[in-house]
Design a protein around this motif. Structure first.
Motif, PDB file in Angstrom:
ATOM      1  N   UNK A 244      39.155  51.895  39.902  1.00 32.61           N
ATOM      2  CA  UNK A 244      40.623  51.883  39.832  1.00 32.61           C
ATOM      3  C   UNK A 244      41.177  51.234  41.098  1.00 32.61           C
ATOM      4  N   UNK A 245      40.638  51.617  42.255  1.00 27.86           N
ATOM      5  CA  UNK A 245      41.083  51.023  43.513  1.00 27.86           C
ATOM      6  C   UNK A 245      40.814  49.528  43.539  1.00 27.86           C
ATOM      7  N   UNK A 246      39.672  49.120  43.014  1.00 29.36           N
ATOM      8  CA  UNK A 246      39.329  47.694  42.981  1.00 29.36           C
ATOM      9  C   UNK A 246      40.362  46.906  42.176  1.00 29.36           C
ATOM     10  N   UNK A 247      40.868  47.521  41.128  1.00 27.19           N
ATOM     11  CA  UNK A 247      41.862  46.860  40.275  1.00 27.19           C
ATOM     12  C   UNK A 247      43.232  46.841  40.943  1.00 27.19           C
ATOM     13  N   UNK A 248      43.707  48.008  41.379  1.00 30.92           N
ATOM     14  CA  UNK A 248      45.084  48.081  41.869  1.00 30.92           C
ATOM     15  C   UNK A 248      45.262  47.553  43.289  1.00 30.92           C
TER      16      UNK A 248
ATOM     17  N   UNK B 290      38.592  45.708  51.516  1.00 27.60           N
ATOM     18  CA  UNK B 290      37.425  45.728  50.631  1.00 27.60           C
ATOM     19  C   UNK B 290      37.806  46.541  49.390  1.00 27.60           C
ATOM     20  N   UNK B 291      38.453  45.913  48.414  1.00 28.13           N
ATOM     21  CA  UNK B 291      38.858  46.651  47.213  1.00 28.13           C
ATOM     22  C   UNK B 291      37.661  47.272  46.506  1.00 28.13           C
ATOM     23  N   UNK B 292      37.844  48.511  46.066  1.00 30.00           N
ATOM     24  CA  UNK B 292      36.800  49.187  45.321  1.00 30.00           C
ATOM     25  C   UNK B 292      35.815  49.945  46.174  1.00 30.00           C
ATOM     26  N   UNK B 293      36.032  49.964  47.471  1.00 32.75           N
ATOM     27  CA  UNK B 293      35.151  50.701  48.374  1.00 32.75           C
ATOM     28  C   UNK B 293      35.978  51.700  49.172  1.00 32.75           C
TER      29      UNK B 293
END
Length: 135
Positions: free
Chosen positions: A84-88, A95-98
């Motif tokens: 979800x973090x990687x998307x938004x 570093x999206x998604x981490x």
């Protein structure tokens, strides 16, 4: 005590029925100042005069995040939260998604500064499992 008890399917249906309101509310927390109709227009794939590109990207990414969430049929996991973090946060995070690994903080005014502690992934996983297990 919960006033309402929705099934997973009812929660998904409710979220889908309220996509625009959810995205608009989330966008406000990100500092986006569009109106509800402007948010809907952007979600429909059209541009809105006077809305910065960064705000449009935020709205589009939040929409994609809600679409991802409502398409899930499995229990919440830390891996899902990272996705979800990687998307938004695709346009905003280092570093999206981490999980955040660097130091940072927020100026609270009057010489007050809040520095968030570093994140321990095992503690986060344990915390999430505890919350999900709590009736």
């Amino acid at each position: 005590m919960d006033k309402y008890k929705f099934t997973a399917a009812e929660n998904q249906r409710f979220a889908r029925a309220n996509f625009t309101k959810l995205v608009h509310t989330n966008a406000r927390f990100e500092g986006v100042n569009t109106t509800l109709p402007q948010t809907q227009t952007i979600m429909d794939g059209m541009s809105v005069a006077g809305v910065p590109v960064e705000d449009v990207l935020t709205i589009v990414n939040l929409k994609r995040g809600w679409q991802y969430i409502t398409a899930q049929n499995s229990p919440l996991t830390l891996t899902m939260e990272k996705q979800i973090n990687k998307i938004v946060a695709a346009e905003d995070a280092l570093v999206p998604g981490e999980l955040r690994q660097g130091k940072g903080g927020a100026d609270l005014g009057s010489d007050d500064f809040f520095e968030q502690p570093l994140i321990n992934e095992k503690q986060e996983q344990s915390f999430l499992q505890k919350i999900l297990a709590d009736p």
